[in-house]
Scaffold this motif. Sequence first.
Motif, PDB file in Angstrom:
ATOM      1  N   SER A  13       0.844  -1.195   0.000  1.00  0.00           N
ATOM      2  CA  SER A  13       0.000   0.000   0.000  1.00  0.00           C
ATOM      3  C   SER A  13       0.877   1.242   0.000  1.00  0.00           C
ATOM      4  N   ASP A  15       0.595   5.726   0.555  1.00  0.00           N
ATOM      5  CA  ASP A  15      -0.145   6.963   0.766  1.00  0.00           C
ATOM      6  C   ASP A  15       0.111   7.851  -0.440  1.00  0.00           C
ATOM      7  N   THR A  34      -5.160   6.539  -0.265  1.00  0.00           N
ATOM      8  CA  THR A  34      -4.358   5.346  -0.049  1.00  0.00           C
ATOM      9  C   THR A  34      -4.609   4.391  -1.194  1.00  0.00           C
ATOM     10  N   CYS A  36      -3.890   0.548  -2.521  1.00  0.00           N
ATOM     11  CA  CYS A  36      -3.480  -0.810  -2.163  1.00  0.00           C
ATOM     12  C   CYS A  36      -3.395  -1.621  -3.443  1.00  0.00           C
ATOM     13  N   ASN A  43      -8.932   9.944   1.176  1.00  0.00           N
ATOM     14  CA  ASN A  43      -9.001  10.329   2.579  1.00  0.00           C
ATOM     15  C   ASN A  43      -9.434  11.783   2.736  1.00  0.00           C
TER      16      ASN A  43
END
Length: 154
Positions: A13, A15, A34, A36, A43
């Motif tokens: 993952s 950010d 984020t 993955c 966010n």
Amino acid sequence: SARAELEGSNLSSADIEIDATNEEADVSVHLEGTACTDSFSVNKIELTKGFETDDARITVNPRYDVGSEDGDVVLSYSKDDTSVEVTASKDNQSITISQQVDEENKISPTISRSGDFSVEWERDLGDDNSVTTTLKPNESVNVEWSDGAWTANV
């Protein structure tokens, strides 16, 4: 522009920060999320739109935090040596009026709906150096000294 941070121990993952700007339209978007291996989630997101009018500048900046479901909007108006900034969310609102007193000094009192009050004094020392003092009555005094690449707080 875009930026990603990966933990050295977890490469599944990242950010993500994405900034997009259209200078001609005076608009920018900032997104934090984020990523993955099998999904992407947002966010935070914010938009800034600027307007030039009568030798003044107006900006509108809505912001939203998806995780906390909190949003607010920052409205600002600047003309000559004075600026006014209003920040409003469903729970609180504040207004800051800043006055550039002279080339080296700026005073910025802030008051909020909750009754909080602060006043900030910024002193420009030249060469990208400054001292900023923030007074919150009956609570705190903070002094920040920025000297080029480093910052000290007291």
